[in-house]
Design a protein around this motif. Structure first.
Motif, PDB file in Angstrom:
ATOM      1  N   GLU A  76       0.824  -1.216   0.000  1.00 37.53           N
ATOM      2  CA  GLU A  76       0.000   0.000   0.000  1.00 37.53           C
ATOM      3  C   GLU A  76       0.857   1.263   0.000  1.00 37.53           C
ATOM      4  N   ASP A  80       1.093   4.013  -2.979  1.00 39.24           N
ATOM      5  CA  ASP A  80       0.816   5.430  -2.696  1.00 39.24           C
ATOM      6  C   ASP A  80       1.980   6.310  -3.153  1.00 39.24           C
ATOM      7  N   SER A  83       2.322   6.297  -6.992  1.00 35.61           N
ATOM      8  CA  SER A  83       1.199   7.052  -7.550  1.00 35.61           C
ATOM      9  C   SER A  83       1.494   8.548  -7.483  1.00 35.61           C
ATOM     10  N   HIS A  84       2.024   8.987  -6.332  1.00 36.73           N
ATOM     11  CA  HIS A  84       2.409  10.395  -6.171  1.00 36.73           C
ATOM     12  C   HIS A  84       3.522  10.775  -7.165  1.00 36.73           C
TER      13      HIS A  84
END
Length: 88
Positions: A76, A80, A83-84
């Motif tokens: 996760e 995250d 993705s950023h």
């Protein structure tokens, strides 16, 4: 671009593809079960990603149990972060 397209996970855990596109790097991520992700080399320059690399160095040194770069964080957290980075 969807995060799933960017990370390009392998098709199965048993049969991992050894092909990595030019300009990308395969990494293994997870705390217990490791999953393979293919990421752009440009992520290596980002300070947040470099922190993950430091953690990997502290935990594994140059011996990575999966045979490739292993990053000791949750899937996760990794998703995250990447993705950023893909939006930057």
């Amino acid at each position: 671009m969807a995060i799933r397209q960017i990370l390009k996970r392998s098709l199965s855990n048993e049969k991992r593809s050894t092909e990595v596109p030019k300009g990308h790097l395969a990494v293994y991520v997870g705390e217990s079960e490791k999953k393979r992700f293919v990421i752009p080399l440009s992520y290596l320059n980002h300070p947040s990603f470099q922190e993950l690399l430091c953690q990997a160095e502290q935990e594994f040194g140059f011996h990575h149990p999966m045979g490739g770069l292993t990053i000791p964080c949750s899937e996760e957290l990794f998703i995250d972060l990447t993705s950023h980075l893909s939006r930057a």
